[in-house]
Motif scaffolding. Structure first.
Motif, mmCIF file in Angstrom:
data_model
loop_
_atom_site.group_PDB
_atom_site.id
_atom_site.type_symbol
_atom_site.label_atom_id
_atom_site.label_comp_id
_atom_site.label_asym_id
_atom_site.label_seq_id
_atom_site.Cartn_x
_atom_site.Cartn_y
_atom_site.Cartn_z
ATOM 1 N N PHE A 216 0.850 -1.192 0.000
ATOM 2 C CA PHE A 216 0.000 0.000 0.000
ATOM 3 C C PHE A 216 0.881 1.235 0.000
ATOM 4 O O PHE A 216 1.897 1.299 0.692
ATOM 5 C CB PHE A 216 -0.897 -0.009 1.239
ATOM 6 N N GLN A 217 0.509 2.242 -0.796
ATOM 7 C CA GLN A 217 1.268 3.486 -0.816
ATOM 8 C C GLN A 217 0.346 4.676 -0.591
ATOM 9 O O GLN A 217 -0.781 4.716 -1.103
ATOM 10 C CB GLN A 217 2.012 3.657 -2.147
ATOM 11 N N HIS A 218 0.808 5.615 0.215
ATOM 12 C CA HIS A 218 0.045 6.839 0.425
ATOM 13 C C HIS A 218 0.080 7.667 -0.864
ATOM 14 O O HIS A 218 1.109 7.757 -1.530
ATOM 15 C CB HIS A 218 0.620 7.635 1.588
ATOM 16 N N ALA A 219 -1.048 8.249 -1.188
ATOM 17 C CA ALA A 219 -1.153 8.988 -2.448
ATOM 18 C C ALA A 219 -0.573 10.390 -2.319
ATOM 19 O O ALA A 219 -0.783 11.078 -1.309
ATOM 20 C CB ALA A 219 -2.606 9.057 -2.877
ATOM 21 N N VAL A 220 0.148 10.803 -3.336
ATOM 22 C CA VAL A 220 0.674 12.164 -3.458
ATOM 23 C C VAL A 220 0.325 12.654 -4.863
ATOM 24 O O VAL A 220 -0.086 11.866 -5.717
ATOM 25 C CB VAL A 220 2.201 12.196 -3.231
ATOM 26 N N PRO A 221 0.439 13.951 -5.124
ATOM 27 C CA PRO A 221 0.066 14.456 -6.451
ATOM 28 C C PRO A 221 0.766 13.750 -7.610
ATOM 29 O O PRO A 221 0.219 13.647 -8.711
ATOM 30 C CB PRO A 221 0.465 15.939 -6.385
ATOM 31 N N GLU A 222 1.970 13.214 -7.359
ATOM 32 C CA GLU A 222 2.732 12.568 -8.438
ATOM 33 C C GLU A 222 2.395 11.090 -8.592
ATOM 34 O O GLU A 222 2.958 10.401 -9.459
ATOM 35 C CB GLU A 222 4.231 12.712 -8.169
ATOM 36 N N THR A 223 1.492 10.560 -7.771
ATOM 37 C CA THR A 223 1.137 9.145 -7.850
ATOM 38 C C THR A 223 0.389 8.871 -9.146
ATOM 39 O O THR A 223 -0.624 9.511 -9.441
ATOM 40 C CB THR A 223 0.259 8.729 -6.660
ATOM 41 N N ARG A 224 0.885 7.904 -9.917
ATOM 42 C CA ARG A 224 0.224 7.531 -11.171
ATOM 43 C C ARG A 224 -0.758 6.395 -10.910
ATOM 44 O O ARG A 224 -0.422 5.412 -10.257
ATOM 45 C CB ARG A 224 1.253 7.110 -12.225
ATOM 46 N N ILE A 225 -1.955 6.509 -11.436
ATOM 47 C CA ILE A 225 -3.012 5.517 -11.256
ATOM 48 C C ILE A 225 -3.107 4.630 -12.486
ATOM 49 O O ILE A 225 -3.231 5.120 -13.615
ATOM 50 C CB ILE A 225 -4.377 6.195 -11.007
ATOM 51 N N LEU A 226 -3.034 3.319 -12.261
ATOM 52 C CA LEU A 226 -3.154 2.354 -13.349
ATOM 53 C C LEU A 226 -4.554 1.736 -13.343
ATOM 54 O O LEU A 226 -5.255 1.751 -12.322
ATOM 55 C CB LEU A 226 -2.091 1.265 -13.203
ATOM 56 N N PRO A 227 -4.999 1.172 -14.472
ATOM 57 C CA PRO A 227 -6.384 0.684 -14.588
ATOM 58 C C PRO A 227 -6.824 -0.321 -13.532
ATOM 59 O O PRO A 227 -7.984 -0.335 -13.153
ATOM 60 C CB PRO A 227 -6.410 0.067 -15.991
ATOM 61 N N ASP A 228 -5.928 -1.160 -13.034
ATOM 62 C CA ASP A 228 -6.326 -2.189 -12.068
ATOM 63 C C ASP A 228 -6.074 -1.790 -10.615
ATOM 64 O O ASP A 228 -6.221 -2.613 -9.709
ATOM 65 C CB ASP A 228 -5.585 -3.500 -12.370
ATOM 66 N N ASP A 229 -5.713 -0.543 -10.392
ATOM 67 C CA ASP A 229 -5.419 -0.096 -9.029
ATOM 68 C C ASP A 229 -6.688 -0.035 -8.173
ATOM 69 O O ASP A 229 -7.795 0.210 -8.678
ATOM 70 C CB ASP A 229 -4.781 1.292 -9.044
ATOM 71 N N LEU A 230 -6.500 -0.253 -6.865
ATOM 72 C CA LEU A 230 -7.553 -0.018 -5.892
ATOM 73 C C LEU A 230 -7.222 1.287 -5.175
ATOM 74 O O LEU A 230 -6.083 1.503 -4.765
ATOM 75 C CB LEU A 230 -7.631 -1.161 -4.881
ATOM 76 N N LEU A 231 -8.222 2.141 -5.014
ATOM 77 C CA LEU A 231 -8.019 3.437 -4.385
ATOM 78 C C LEU A 231 -8.747 3.501 -3.047
ATOM 79 O O LEU A 231 -9.864 3.006 -2.918
ATOM 80 C CB LEU A 231 -8.549 4.561 -5.279
ATOM 81 N N ILE A 232 -8.102 4.097 -2.057
ATOM 82 C CA ILE A 232 -8.758 4.438 -0.802
ATOM 83 C C ILE A 232 -9.073 5.925 -0.877
ATOM 84 O O ILE A 232 -8.167 6.750 -1.018
ATOM 85 C CB ILE A 232 -7.861 4.155 0.416
ATOM 86 N N VAL A 233 -10.356 6.260 -0.819
ATOM 87 C CA VAL A 233 -10.767 7.656 -0.984
ATOM 88 C C VAL A 233 -11.593 8.103 0.218
ATOM 89 O O VAL A 233 -12.248 7.290 0.881
ATOM 90 C CB VAL A 233 -11.573 7.857 -2.283
ATOM 91 N N SER A 234 -11.581 9.401 0.486
ATOM 92 C CA SER A 234 -12.373 9.969 1.582
ATOM 93 C C SER A 234 -13.094 11.204 1.082
ATOM 94 O O SER A 234 -12.656 11.873 0.141
ATOM 95 C CB SER A 234 -11.472 10.317 2.768
ATOM 96 N N GLY A 235 -14.232 11.496 1.732
ATOM 97 C CA GLY A 235 -14.997 12.671 1.354
ATOM 98 C C GLY A 235 -16.467 12.480 1.669
ATOM 99 O O GLY A 235 -16.863 11.468 2.258
ATOM 100 N N PRO A 236 -17.322 13.427 1.277
ATOM 101 C CA PRO A 236 -18.765 13.272 1.476
ATOM 102 C C PRO A 236 -19.274 12.029 0.751
ATOM 103 O O PRO A 236 -18.841 11.722 -0.361
ATOM 104 C CB PRO A 236 -19.340 14.551 0.854
#
Length: 235
Positions: free
Chosen positions: A198-218
């Motif tokens: 697992f890697q913490h996301a930063v603006p330079e993090t590249r997202i690939l099609p099979d990636d799983l994302l942990i997201v927060s918000g409303p």
């Protein structure tokens, strides 16, 4: 599963103590989960058979009348950081136990609500947190079914954290370029890629099609982001 949803909402510090009142299916599962997380847990129930079952698995297991404030005081309940009322079917006993805990000055009281009305009364009496496990789980499952979410936790203020498959609009882009926060109002907290840590996301993090994302918000905005499979990339 209901109890795991319940414990996910706790904000316990390491080493905190908790008293769980009512060792039925729900309460015992919560007590067991908190014990496995490293907390000292006292379980209280009127049923001697349930107390016997959990005697060797919890820090303490006591047969007692939780509605009697003097009994609770003698058991040292006032010394616990958190109290969870998991009484399963007796509305009167649940509320009387809550009144006893408030009289003892417990700073963090959680209660399992049997009905919406039970929850409203509990808040007025002094419960700090009211949980309706069946209703909460039903809503959670609905979110998982209607959106591309793989897991989902919603908090009291409408804020949520979810695990989702990377939407098409983020594929093969760094987060800065995909402008997720600007477009959707959510934050990508981390990324999990197959066979990598697992890697913490930063603006330079590249997202690939099979990636799983942990997201927060409303919650609503996370749903919109999770369902963004058709959106075309901006040119």
């Amino acid at each position: 599963m209901l109890a795991s949803l319940f414990t996910e909402q706790f904000s316990f510090s390491k080493g905190d103590s908790a008293v769980v009142i009512g060792l039925g299916r729900f309460g015992s599962s919560v007590a067991d989960a908190l014990t496995r997380l490293g907390h000292d847990v006292m379980g209280i129930d009127r049923d001697p058979e349930l107390v016997q079952v959990w005697a060797d698995m919890l820090t303490h297991a006591v047969q007692a009348d939780s509605t009697n404030v003097n009994t609770m005081r003698q058991l040292g309940v006032a010394d616990f950081s958190h109290a969870i009322i998991g009484i399963g079917s007796d509305l009167s006993a649940s509320l009387m136990t809550l009144m006893a805990l408030t009289e003892l000055g417990i700073k963090d009281i959680w209660i399992k609500a049997l009905t919406p009305e039970h929850g409203k009364i509990a808040r007025r009496i002094g419960a700090h947190h009211v949980v309706s496990p069946e209703a909460d789980m039903g809503e959670r499952v609905a979110h998982l079914i209607t959106a591309r979410m793989m897991d989902f936790i919603e908090f009291d203020d409408g804020f949520a954290i979810a695990k989702i498959r990377a939407p098409e609009s983020t594929h093969n882009q760094v987060l800065f370029d995909s402008r997720v926060r600007e477009k959707f109002g959510v934050t990508v907290v981390g990324v999990k890629r197959a066979q990598t840590d697992f890697q913490h996301a930063v603006p330079e993090t590249r997202i690939l099609p099979d990636d799983l994302l942990i997201v927060s918000g409303p919650t609503r905005k996370i749903q919109q982001f999770a369902n963004d499979t058709e959106r075309k990339k901006d040119k």
